[in-house]
Scaffold this motif. Structure first.
Motif, PDB file in Angstrom:
ATOM      1  N   ALA A  45       0.834  -1.206   0.000  1.00  0.00           N
ATOM      2  CA  ALA A  45       0.000   0.000   0.000  1.00  0.00           C
ATOM      3  C   ALA A  45       0.866   1.253   0.000  1.00  0.00           C
ATOM      4  O   ALA A  45       0.553   2.244  -0.671  1.00  0.00           O
ATOM      5  N   LEU A  46       1.961   1.227   0.740  1.00  0.00           N
ATOM      6  CA  LEU A  46       2.875   2.374   0.769  1.00  0.00           C
ATOM      7  C   LEU A  46       3.518   2.592  -0.597  1.00  0.00           C
ATOM      8  O   LEU A  46       3.694   3.727  -1.043  1.00  0.00           O
ATOM      9  N   LYS A  47       3.851   1.503  -1.282  1.00  0.00           N
ATOM     10  CA  LYS A  47       4.424   1.617  -2.624  1.00  0.00           C
ATOM     11  C   LYS A  47       3.406   2.199  -3.594  1.00  0.00           C
ATOM     12  O   LYS A  47       3.702   3.094  -4.380  1.00  0.00           O
ATOM     13  N   ARG A  48       2.183   1.671  -3.536  1.00  0.00           N
ATOM     14  CA  ARG A  48       1.154   2.045  -4.509  1.00  0.00           C
ATOM     15  C   ARG A  48       0.651   3.467  -4.296  1.00  0.00           C
ATOM     16  O   ARG A  48       0.466   4.219  -5.256  1.00  0.00           O
ATOM     17  N   ILE A  49       0.427   3.856  -3.061  1.00  0.00           N
ATOM     18  CA  ILE A  49      -0.206   5.147  -2.779  1.00  0.00           C
ATOM     19  C   ILE A  49       0.817   6.255  -2.545  1.00  0.00           C
ATOM     20  O   ILE A  49       0.662   7.373  -3.034  1.00  0.00           O
ATOM     21  N   ALA A  50       1.889   5.932  -1.792  1.00  0.00           N
ATOM     22  CA  ALA A  50       2.862   6.965  -1.427  1.00  0.00           C
ATOM     23  C   ALA A  50       4.117   6.935  -2.291  1.00  0.00           C
ATOM     24  O   ALA A  50       4.904   7.878  -2.274  1.00  0.00           O
ATOM     25  N   ALA A 125      -0.830   0.233 -23.155  1.00  0.00           N
ATOM     26  CA  ALA A 125      -0.279   1.497 -22.667  1.00  0.00           C
ATOM     27  C   ALA A 125      -1.003   1.960 -21.405  1.00  0.00           C
ATOM     28  O   ALA A 125      -0.387   2.461 -20.460  1.00  0.00           O
ATOM     29  N   LYS A 126      -2.318   1.791 -21.372  1.00  0.00           N
ATOM     30  CA  LYS A 126      -3.093   2.171 -20.185  1.00  0.00           C
ATOM     31  C   LYS A 126      -2.708   1.291 -18.993  1.00  0.00           C
ATOM     32  O   LYS A 126      -2.531   1.773 -17.866  1.00  0.00           O
ATOM     33  N   GLU A 127      -2.585  -0.014 -19.241  1.00  0.00           N
ATOM     34  CA  GLU A 127      -2.203  -0.936 -18.173  1.00  0.00           C
ATOM     35  C   GLU A 127      -0.791  -0.623 -17.669  1.00  0.00           C
ATOM     36  O   GLU A 127      -0.523  -0.666 -16.465  1.00  0.00           O
ATOM     37  N   ALA A 128       0.122  -0.314 -18.595  1.00  0.00           N
ATOM     38  CA  ALA A 128       1.487   0.024 -18.198  1.00  0.00           C
ATOM     39  C   ALA A 128       1.505   1.279 -17.332  1.00  0.00           C
ATOM     40  O   ALA A 128       2.239   1.362 -16.347  1.00  0.00           O
ATOM     41  N   ALA A 129       0.683   2.270 -17.696  1.00  0.00           N
ATOM     42  CA  ALA A 129       0.619   3.506 -16.910  1.00  0.00           C
ATOM     43  C   ALA A 129       0.129   3.221 -15.495  1.00  0.00           C
ATOM     44  O   ALA A 129       0.687   3.730 -14.512  1.00  0.00           O
ATOM     45  N   MET A 130      -0.900   2.382 -15.369  1.00  0.00           N
ATOM     46  CA  MET A 130      -1.449   2.091 -14.046  1.00  0.00           C
ATOM     47  C   MET A 130      -0.468   1.308 -13.175  1.00  0.00           C
ATOM     48  O   MET A 130      -0.549   1.340 -11.953  1.00  0.00           O
ATOM     49  N   LYS A 131       0.479   0.615 -13.821  1.00  0.00           N
ATOM     50  CA  LYS A 131       1.499  -0.120 -13.071  1.00  0.00           C
ATOM     51  C   LYS A 131       2.702   0.761 -12.737  1.00  0.00           C
ATOM     52  O   LYS A 131       3.594   0.338 -12.004  1.00  0.00           O
ATOM     53  N   CYS A 132       2.724   1.960 -13.291  1.00  0.00           N
ATOM     54  CA  CYS A 132       3.937   2.772 -13.266  1.00  0.00           C
ATOM     55  C   CYS A 132       4.168   3.531 -11.969  1.00  0.00           C
ATOM     56  O   CYS A 132       5.304   3.768 -11.587  1.00  0.00           O
ATOM     57  N   GLY A 133       3.130   3.955 -11.291  1.00  0.00           N
ATOM     58  CA  GLY A 133       3.365   4.728 -10.084  1.00  0.00           C
ATOM     59  C   GLY A 133       2.096   5.313  -9.508  1.00  0.00           C
ATOM     60  O   GLY A 133       1.016   5.207 -10.091  1.00  0.00           O
ATOM     61  N   PRO A 134       2.204   5.959  -8.342  1.00  0.00           N
ATOM     62  CA  PRO A 134       1.025   6.471  -7.643  1.00  0.00           C
ATOM     63  C   PRO A 134       0.286   7.578  -8.376  1.00  0.00           C
ATOM     64  O   PRO A 134      -0.861   7.860  -8.053  1.00  0.00           O
ATOM     65  N   ALA A 135       0.923   8.217  -9.374  1.00  0.00           N
ATOM     66  CA  ALA A 135       0.239   9.281 -10.112  1.00  0.00           C
ATOM     67  C   ALA A 135      -1.013   8.761 -10.813  1.00  0.00           C
ATOM     68  O   ALA A 135      -1.943   9.515 -11.085  1.00  0.00           O
ATOM     69  N   PHE A 136      -1.048   7.452 -11.119  1.00  0.00           N
ATOM     70  CA  PHE A 136      -2.174   6.877 -11.841  1.00  0.00           C
ATOM     71  C   PHE A 136      -3.064   6.012 -10.949  1.00  0.00           C
ATOM     72  O   PHE A 136      -4.002   5.384 -11.432  1.00  0.00           O
ATOM     73  N   ALA A 137      -2.759   5.953  -9.651  1.00  0.00           N
ATOM     74  CA  ALA A 137      -3.535   5.115  -8.735  1.00  0.00           C
ATOM     75  C   ALA A 137      -4.985   5.577  -8.674  1.00  0.00           C
ATOM     76  O   ALA A 137      -5.276   6.765  -8.576  1.00  0.00           O
ATOM     77  N   GLY A 138      -5.903   4.632  -8.747  1.00  0.00           N
ATOM     78  CA  GLY A 138      -7.318   4.943  -8.623  1.00  0.00           C
ATOM     79  C   GLY A 138      -7.997   5.363  -9.909  1.00  0.00           C
ATOM     80  O   GLY A 138      -9.208   5.574  -9.929  1.00  0.00           O
ATOM     81  N   LEU A 139      -7.238   5.489 -11.002  1.00  0.00           N
ATOM     82  CA  LEU A 139      -7.836   5.885 -12.273  1.00  0.00           C
ATOM     83  C   LEU A 139      -8.368   4.664 -13.022  1.00  0.00           C
ATOM     84  O   LEU A 139      -7.813   3.575 -12.941  1.00  0.00           O
ATOM     85  N   GLU A 143     -10.002   6.868 -18.104  1.00  0.00           N
ATOM     86  CA  GLU A 143      -9.495   8.162 -17.652  1.00  0.00           C
ATOM     87  C   GLU A 143      -8.050   8.391 -18.079  1.00  0.00           C
ATOM     88  O   GLU A 143      -7.549   9.508 -18.011  1.00  0.00           O
ATOM     89  N   ILE A 144      -7.365   7.327 -18.508  1.00  0.00           N
ATOM     90  CA  ILE A 144      -6.000   7.451 -19.027  1.00  0.00           C
ATOM     91  C   ILE A 144      -6.093   7.364 -20.547  1.00  0.00           C
ATOM     92  O   ILE A 144      -6.217   6.285 -21.117  1.00  0.00           O
TER      93      ILE A 144
END
Length: 214
Positions: A45-50, A125-139, A143-144
Motif C-alpha cells: 500500500a505504501l508503494k502504490r499510494i505513497a 499502454a493504459k495498463e502500463a501507466a497504471m502499473k507505473c506509479g502512484p500518479a495513476f492510482a485509482g484511475l 481516464e487514461i
C-alpha cells in the motif's frame, strides 16, 4: 502533497481510518497486521499510494516509527524513475461493452491498418501507466487517454481533474509483433544540469525512447 502527507494518506487508507487520526502516536491496529502477509500488504500500500518502499513496514507499530524511518523521505536531488510494462494478445482484449476506451482513441485506431491490434496497443499502454506509479492510482482505463502527435508518437492525457500532475514527465512507447502488443510507460529522469561556461557539451544526444507506432 509532500512525502510525509502521502505516507499518512496511505496509512489511513490501509487501516480505513480518517487521516486526521493518523498522528505520530497512532498505533497500528494489530488485527490488520497479522503475520508477514499483513505486513507485506502494508508495504504494498505504501508503494502504490505513497510511492515509497519502506522496510519499516515490517517492524513499525506506530505511524511515527514508520514516517521517521530511513527511506521515508527521498534523498534531496535524487532522480526518481518509475516504469510500467504490459503485454497482451490482440485476441484477448476486454469486451467491447466495457467502457475502457475514449472516442478519440476509437477514431485513431479505426484509421489504422489493423484496428484491433492498435486497440490492443492502447490497452497495454493504459495498463502500463497504471502499473507505473502512484500518479495513476485509482484511475480507470478510460481516464487514461493515449494520444498521438503528428508523428504518431504516443503520449498521455488524464481525463480526471484531480490527477492533472506531472504529465510532461511521462513517456509512452508502444510496439507490435504478430498479434501481440507491448507498451511501456516511464517517468523521465530529472534533466542533467546545464554545463558550466567553458565546459564541453555532451558528445551526442540520446535517442528518443518513444515509439512511432501505436
Amino acid at each position: 502533497m509532500d512525502n510525509k502527507d502521502k505516507i499518512r494518506s496511505a496509512v489511513a487508507q490501509f487501516f480505513k481510518v480518517p487521516e486526521a487520526e493518523v498522528t505520530e502516536g497512532f498505533v497500528f491496529p494489530a488485527a490488520r497486521l497479522q503475520g508477514a502477509v499483513g505486513r507485506s500488504a502494508l508495504q504494498a500500500a505504501l508503494k502504490r499510494i505513497a510511492g515509497v518502499d519502506l522496510a519499516a513496514a515490517f517492524t513499525a507499530n506506530t505511524y511515527g516509527e514508520l514516517v521517521n524511518a530511513p527511506g521515508a523521505r527521498p534523498s534531496s536531488g535524487a532522480a526518481v524513475l518509475a516504469v510500467g510494462i504490459d503485454l497482451e494478445n490482440a485476441d484477448n482484449l476486454p469486451d467491447a461493452k466495457d467502457p475502457w476506451i475514449t472516442s478519440a482513441e476509437i477514431a485513431y485506431c479505426t484509421r489504422q491498418a489493423d484496428p484491433r491490434l492498435s486497440f490492443c496497443g492502447l490497452w497495454c499502454a493504459k495498463e502500463a501507466a497504471m502499473k507505473c506509479g502512484p500518479a495513476f492510482a485509482g484511475l480507470s482505463p478510460k481516464e487514461i487517454e493515449i494520444t498521438h502527435d503528428e508523428d504518431r508518437r504516443p503520449g498521455l492525457c488524464i481525463n480526471n481533474a484531480a490527477h492533472q500532475t506531472g504529465l510532461s514527465d511521462w513517456l509512452v512507447s508502444i510496439s507490435h509483433a504478430g498479434r501481440i502488443a507491448v507498451a511501456m510507460c516511464l517517468l523521465r529522469p530529472a534533466a542533467s544540469p546545464a554545463p558550466a561556461p567553458g565546459s564541453a557539451a555532451p558528445s551526442s544526444a540520446q535517442p528518443d525512447p518513444t515509439s512511432r507506432n501505436g
